[in-house]
Design an enzyme around this catalytic site. Sequence first.
Site, mmCIF file in Angstrom:
data_model
loop_
_atom_site.group_PDB
_atom_site.id
_atom_site.type_symbol
_atom_site.label_atom_id
_atom_site.label_comp_id
_atom_site.label_asym_id
_atom_site.label_seq_id
_atom_site.Cartn_x
_atom_site.Cartn_y
_atom_site.Cartn_z
ATOM 1 N N LYS A 14 27.680 56.857 18.034
ATOM 2 C CA LYS A 14 26.311 56.298 17.908
ATOM 3 C C LYS A 14 26.356 54.791 17.734
ATOM 4 O O LYS A 14 25.596 54.056 18.363
ATOM 5 C CB LYS A 14 25.623 56.843 16.641
ATOM 6 C CG LYS A 14 25.082 58.205 16.728
ATOM 7 C CD LYS A 14 24.412 58.583 15.404
ATOM 8 C CE LYS A 14 25.405 58.751 14.297
ATOM 9 N NZ LYS A 14 25.056 58.464 12.964
ATOM 10 N N ARG A 89 18.145 62.030 8.354
ATOM 11 C CA ARG A 89 19.362 62.834 8.305
ATOM 12 C C ARG A 89 19.093 64.253 7.834
ATOM 13 O O ARG A 89 19.980 65.086 7.813
ATOM 14 C CB ARG A 89 20.314 62.175 7.331
ATOM 15 C CG ARG A 89 21.754 62.382 7.691
ATOM 16 C CD ARG A 89 22.446 61.208 7.946
ATOM 17 N NE ARG A 89 23.844 61.168 7.988
ATOM 18 C CZ ARG A 89 24.455 60.071 8.393
ATOM 19 N NH1 ARG A 89 23.767 59.029 8.767
ATOM 20 N NH2 ARG A 89 25.742 60.042 8.427
ATOM 21 N N ARG A 128 39.266 55.547 14.428
ATOM 22 C CA ARG A 128 38.220 54.516 14.375
ATOM 23 C C ARG A 128 38.615 53.350 13.472
ATOM 24 O O ARG A 128 39.048 53.539 12.347
ATOM 25 C CB ARG A 128 36.902 55.126 13.887
ATOM 26 C CG ARG A 128 35.809 54.087 13.715
ATOM 27 C CD ARG A 128 34.444 54.639 13.824
ATOM 28 N NE ARG A 128 34.123 55.631 12.811
ATOM 29 C CZ ARG A 128 32.956 56.256 12.758
ATOM 30 N NH1 ARG A 128 32.031 56.030 13.676
ATOM 31 N NH2 ARG A 128 32.718 57.146 11.813
ATOM 32 N N ARG A 163 37.132 53.036 7.707
ATOM 33 C CA ARG A 163 36.120 53.466 6.732
ATOM 34 C C ARG A 163 36.728 54.456 5.740
ATOM 35 O O ARG A 163 37.560 55.281 6.115
ATOM 36 C CB ARG A 163 34.962 54.143 7.470
ATOM 37 C CG ARG A 163 33.953 53.168 7.997
ATOM 38 C CD ARG A 163 32.937 53.809 8.895
ATOM 39 N NE ARG A 163 32.312 55.033 8.381
ATOM 40 C CZ ARG A 163 31.247 55.597 8.908
ATOM 41 N NH1 ARG A 163 30.665 55.048 9.975
ATOM 42 N NH2 ARG A 163 30.746 56.693 8.414
ATOM 43 N N ARG A 174 31.316 65.892 6.006
ATOM 44 C CA ARG A 174 30.233 65.235 6.754
ATOM 45 C C ARG A 174 29.749 66.132 7.892
ATOM 46 O O ARG A 174 28.553 66.193 8.182
ATOM 47 C CB ARG A 174 30.707 63.889 7.311
ATOM 48 C CG ARG A 174 30.823 62.829 6.234
ATOM 49 C CD ARG A 174 31.773 61.724 6.638
ATOM 50 N NE ARG A 174 31.297 60.893 7.713
ATOM 51 C CZ ARG A 174 32.084 60.196 8.544
ATOM 52 N NH1 ARG A 174 33.380 60.253 8.422
ATOM 53 N NH2 ARG A 174 31.556 59.454 9.477
#
Length: 217
Positions: A14, A89, A128, A163, A174
């Site tokens: 995203k 969310r 990432r 992160r 998550r």
Amino acid sequence: MKNIMFIAPPAAGKGTQAELVVEKYGIPHISTGDILREISKEDSEIGKYVQETLASGQLVKDEITYQLIEDRLKREDCKNGYIIDGFPRNIEQAHEYDKILAKLGYDIGHVIYINIDKKTLEKRITGRRICENCNTIYNINDPKNSPQVESVCDNCGGKLYQRSDDNLEAFETRYAMYQEKTEPIIHHYREKNVLVEVDGNDTVENIFSKIDKIVRQ
Ligand code: AMP
């Protein structure tokens, strides 16, 4: 330009897609995750609460997100369109967002759902890396999206970081959170006839080209 909302599971890309839209159309990118990561650096009670919640993969309290979203959307730069990413969310936040839109006189715009397999996400999550200076996102597991010099941003020379919630353990939480809380909002927007689905099991460029077609409508 119509407003754009992205709905996607964690690590679906995203943020990367939002940056490409920003580059092409110059509208602001409002990411509750980015705003919360900034708050988590504050040396305060709320900073500590947000930092711990983010690291655990849980969602922060709804009330905190409502205030920060409304304050951000009121700003002048949102009047000609914006991308909202990471909010709503859960279904409660979706109802609250409907109210905020009505209050500000904004349209929902395009709701873009990036659908992607869990296996692909697991591969992406550990690779990432993000620039601490300009927020450019890389993936060291994908040669096409790796930085030229390890741990250094190609754009600005900033340092890349991982992160705190980009590990497989926090990802499981998550992802479970996404299935339980966020998937119901897909039905909410499908019923309102504003949802468009994009297959996210594809390259960054191909996904962007599909998104760009929707945005230009
Ligand atoms: P993201 O960058 O969108 O993956 O968000 C990172 C983390 O920020 C999430 O795992 C949550 O802990 C928190 N977060 C982001 N957006 C929201 C939201 N709308 N409501 C509650 N928590 C959020």
